[in-house]
Scaffold this motif. Structure first.
Motif, PDB file in Angstrom:
ATOM      1  N   ILE A  74      -1.262 -17.286   8.201  1.00 37.50           N
ATOM      2  CA  ILE A  74      -1.973 -16.766   9.370  1.00 37.50           C
ATOM      3  C   ILE A  74      -3.441 -16.587   9.009  1.00 37.50           C
ATOM      4  CG2 ILE A  74      -1.391 -14.363   8.771  1.00 37.50           C
ATOM      5  CD1 ILE A  74      -1.299 -13.766  11.797  1.00 37.50           C
ATOM      6  N   ARG A  75      -4.306 -16.909   9.964  1.00 33.99           N
ATOM      7  CA  ARG A  75      -5.754 -16.779   9.740  1.00 33.99           C
ATOM      8  C   ARG A  75      -6.276 -15.523  10.401  1.00 33.99           C
ATOM      9  NH1 ARG A  75      -8.501 -22.526   9.518  1.00 33.99           N
ATOM     10  NH2 ARG A  75      -6.687 -23.874   9.366  1.00 33.99           N
ATOM     11  N   ASP A  76      -7.326 -14.968   9.806  1.00 33.59           N
ATOM     12  CA  ASP A  76      -7.976 -13.803  10.407  1.00 33.59           C
ATOM     13  C   ASP A  76      -8.974 -14.248  11.470  1.00 33.59           C
ATOM     14  OD1 ASP A  76     -10.295 -14.653   9.084  1.00 33.59           O
ATOM     15  OD2 ASP A  76     -10.339 -12.963   7.694  1.00 33.59           O
ATOM     16  N   ASN A  77      -9.761 -13.311  11.987  1.00 35.21           N
ATOM     17  CA  ASN A  77     -10.724 -13.617  13.043  1.00 35.21           C
ATOM     18  C   ASN A  77     -11.888 -14.457  12.554  1.00 35.21           C
ATOM     19  OD1 ASN A  77     -11.070 -11.033  11.672  1.00 35.21           O
ATOM     20  ND2 ASN A  77     -12.905 -10.745  12.902  1.00 35.21           N
ATOM     21  N   TYR A  78     -11.976 -14.712  11.252  1.00 34.77           N
ATOM     22  CA  TYR A  78     -12.980 -15.618  10.687  1.00 34.77           C
ATOM     23  C   TYR A  78     -12.341 -16.925  10.219  1.00 34.77           C
ATOM     24  CZ  TYR A  78     -16.951 -12.412  10.833  1.00 34.77           C
ATOM     25  OH  TYR A  78     -17.994 -11.608  11.255  1.00 34.77           O
ATOM     26  N   SER A  79     -11.121 -17.190  10.670  1.00 30.47           N
ATOM     27  CA  SER A  79     -10.359 -18.401  10.322  1.00 30.47           C
ATOM     28  C   SER A  79     -10.097 -18.504   8.821  1.00 30.47           C
ATOM     29  CB  SER A  79     -11.077 -19.668  10.820  1.00 30.47           C
ATOM     30  OG  SER A  79     -11.088 -19.684  12.227  1.00 30.47           O
ATOM     31  N   GLU A  80      -9.962 -17.360   8.154  1.00 36.67           N
ATOM     32  CA  GLU A  80      -9.693 -17.331   6.723  1.00 36.67           C
ATOM     33  C   GLU A  80      -8.246 -16.889   6.479  1.00 36.67           C
ATOM     34  OE1 GLU A  80     -14.234 -16.043   5.370  1.00 36.67           O
ATOM     35  OE2 GLU A  80     -12.655 -14.523   5.539  1.00 36.67           O
ATOM     36  N   TYR A  81      -7.633 -17.494   5.468  1.00 38.39           N
ATOM     37  CA  TYR A  81      -6.290 -17.107   5.054  1.00 38.39           C
ATOM     38  C   TYR A  81      -6.412 -15.989   4.009  1.00 38.39           C
ATOM     39  CZ  TYR A  81      -4.445 -21.289   7.358  1.00 38.39           C
ATOM     40  OH  TYR A  81      -4.093 -22.242   8.281  1.00 38.39           O
ATOM     41  N   ASP A  82      -6.407 -14.755   4.481  1.00 34.12           N
ATOM     42  CA  ASP A  82      -6.600 -13.609   3.600  1.00 34.12           C
ATOM     43  C   ASP A  82      -5.313 -12.802   3.452  1.00 34.12           C
ATOM     44  OD1 ASP A  82      -9.331 -13.908   2.919  1.00 34.12           O
ATOM     45  OD2 ASP A  82      -9.932 -13.101   4.860  1.00 34.12           O
ATOM     46  N   ASP A  83      -5.292 -11.979   2.393  1.00 32.35           N
ATOM     47  CA  ASP A  83      -4.191 -11.033   2.217  1.00 32.35           C
ATOM     48  C   ASP A  83      -4.103 -10.140   3.449  1.00 32.35           C
ATOM     49  OD1 ASP A  83      -4.319 -12.100  -0.355  1.00 32.35           O
ATOM     50  OD2 ASP A  83      -5.149 -10.284  -1.246  1.00 32.35           O
ATOM     51  N   TRP A  84      -2.911  -9.662   3.754  1.00 31.20           N
ATOM     52  CA  TRP A  84      -2.762  -8.761   4.900  1.00 31.20           C
ATOM     53  C   TRP A  84      -1.600  -7.805   4.663  1.00 31.20           C
ATOM     54  CZ3 TRP A  84       1.966  -9.237   7.374  1.00 31.20           C
ATOM     55  CH2 TRP A  84       2.628 -10.455   7.239  1.00 31.20           C
ATOM     56  N   LEU A  85      -1.647  -6.737   5.435  1.00 29.57           N
ATOM     57  CA  LEU A  85      -0.542  -5.786   5.427  1.00 29.57           C
ATOM     58  C   LEU A  85      -0.345  -5.288   6.849  1.00 29.57           C
ATOM     59  CD1 LEU A  85      -1.603  -2.492   5.526  1.00 29.57           C
ATOM     60  CD2 LEU A  85      -2.635  -3.308   3.414  1.00 29.57           C
ATOM     61  N   GLU A  86       0.857  -4.819   7.101  1.00 29.71           N
ATOM     62  CA  GLU A  86       1.237  -4.328   8.423  1.00 29.71           C
ATOM     63  C   GLU A  86       1.777  -2.917   8.278  1.00 29.71           C
ATOM     64  OE1 GLU A  86       4.233  -6.587  11.192  1.00 29.71           O
ATOM     65  OE2 GLU A  86       5.323  -5.150   9.932  1.00 29.71           O
ATOM     66  N   ILE A  87       1.323  -2.016   9.155  1.00 30.89           N
ATOM     67  CA  ILE A  87       1.913  -0.685   9.190  1.00 30.89           C
ATOM     68  C   ILE A  87       2.691  -0.537  10.493  1.00 30.89           C
ATOM     69  CG2 ILE A  87       0.103   0.292   7.728  1.00 30.89           C
ATOM     70  CD1 ILE A  87      -1.012   1.697  10.179  1.00 30.89           C
ATOM     71  N   TYR A  88       3.637   0.384  10.465  1.00 32.58           N
ATOM     72  CA  TYR A  88       4.565   0.553  11.585  1.00 32.58           C
ATOM     73  C   TYR A  88       4.744   2.034  11.855  1.00 32.58           C
ATOM     74  CZ  TYR A  88       9.061   0.500  14.101  1.00 32.58           C
ATOM     75  OH  TYR A  88      10.073   0.692  15.007  1.00 32.58           O
ATOM     76  N   ASN A  89       4.671   2.416  13.132  1.00 33.49           N
ATOM     77  CA  ASN A  89       4.935   3.791  13.549  1.00 33.49           C
ATOM     78  C   ASN A  89       6.403   3.882  13.936  1.00 33.49           C
ATOM     79  OD1 ASN A  89       5.164   6.282  14.764  1.00 33.49           O
ATOM     80  ND2 ASN A  89       3.393   6.045  16.102  1.00 33.49           N
ATOM     81  N   TYR A  90       7.208   4.454  13.032  1.00 38.38           N
ATOM     82  CA  TYR A  90       8.643   4.555  13.288  1.00 38.38           C
ATOM     83  C   TYR A  90       9.026   5.913  13.877  1.00 38.38           C
ATOM     84  CZ  TYR A  90       8.833   7.025   8.776  1.00 38.38           C
ATOM     85  OH  TYR A  90       8.615   7.902   7.732  1.00 38.38           O
ATOM     86  N   GLY A  91       8.015   6.730  14.209  1.00 37.02           N
ATOM     87  CA  GLY A  91       8.280   8.040  14.781  1.00 37.02           C
ATOM     88  C   GLY A  91       8.283   8.018  16.295  1.00 37.02           C
ATOM     89  N   SER A  92       8.226   9.212  16.869  1.00 37.18           N
ATOM     90  CA  SER A  92       8.257   9.355  18.329  1.00 37.18           C
ATOM     91  C   SER A  92       6.925   9.853  18.879  1.00 37.18           C
ATOM     92  CB  SER A  92       9.373  10.327  18.728  1.00 37.18           C
ATOM     93  OG  SER A  92       9.168  11.599  18.128  1.00 37.18           O
ATOM     94  N   GLU A  93       5.892   9.962  18.026  1.00 34.85           N
ATOM     95  CA  GLU A  93       4.588  10.475  18.439  1.00 34.85           C
ATOM     96  C   GLU A  93       3.512   9.420  18.217  1.00 34.85           C
ATOM     97  OE1 GLU A  93       4.198  13.529  19.721  1.00 34.85           O
ATOM     98  OE2 GLU A  93       6.314  14.076  19.436  1.00 34.85           O
TER      99      GLU A  93
END
Length: 200
Positions: A74-93
């Motif tokens: 996947i490319r970023d907004n500069y069309s670069e293939y960079d490292d990435w991470l995803e966070i997730y809100n698994y709570g109710s707030e």
């Protein structure tokens, strides 16, 4: 506890401090050194160092997926293939991220402050770990190390940077992700395929 190296002349001394606390609080200490002539020096000279042991954060965010070697996924907004991470809100707030931090260094939990945005329950949010902060507010000031390191989410300064979520990872393969199954609360494992911004 923590282990630190101290350099004195051409010798390096190490020590381990174990805070005997059964609850959050303040651990106070000083360091003394005695030379061959039995002269003692103290650091600090007066008073004590303090380490705040914070309460565990109750914010329900998780590092849900990472890719430490992105060569063709996947490319970023500069069309670069960079490292990435995803966070997730698994709570109710809804969680405001603007006073929380991402870091790849447990000794520097405030390494990168997250942007002034909210993440809603059940939502995923991606960040580019590319050390290119000029490319936008979702680009961190560190990269992920494909040879293995650690990554964590930390609470606000007012909460003494309490750990929200953390894990260490080993050597990573290109275009392969690791993440939590099930989302948010599961064990870290190699995922069948990358799912940036979506459920694992």
């Amino acid at each position: 506890g923590t282990s630190n190296d101290v350099i004195a002349g051409d010798k390096i001394y190490s020590g381990f401090i174990s805070a005997p606390l059964t609850a959050p609080g303040i651990f106070e200490f000083n360091v003394s050194a005695t030379d061959n002539d039995m002269n003692i020096s103290y650091e600090p000279i007066n008073g004590l160092y303090e380490i705040v042991i914070p309460e565990a954060s109750d914010v329900e965010l998780a590092i849900n997926e990472i890719m430490a070697s992105n060569s063709n996924t996947i490319r970023d907004n500069y069309s670069e293939y960079d490292d990435w991470l995803e966070i997730y809100n698994y709570g109710s707030e809804i969680v405001w991220l603007g006073d929380k931090y991402l870091s790849d260094d447990l000794y520097n939990p405030s390494k990168w402050m997250m942007p002034d945005v909210e993440i809603h329950p059940g939502d995923f949010m991606m960040f580019w770990a590319d050390n290119d902060t000029y490319q936008g507010e979702f680009h961190t000031n560190f990269k992920l190390d494909a040879d293995g390191e650690e990554i964590g989410i930390f609470d606000s300064e007012a909460a003494f940077y309490a750990e929200i979520d953390y894990f260490a990872f080993g050597v990573q393969q290109s275009d392969v992700t690791i993440g939590r199954l099930p989302d948010g609360t599961g064990d870290i494992q190699t995922l069948p395929w990358p799912t940036p911004g979506y459920t694992n």
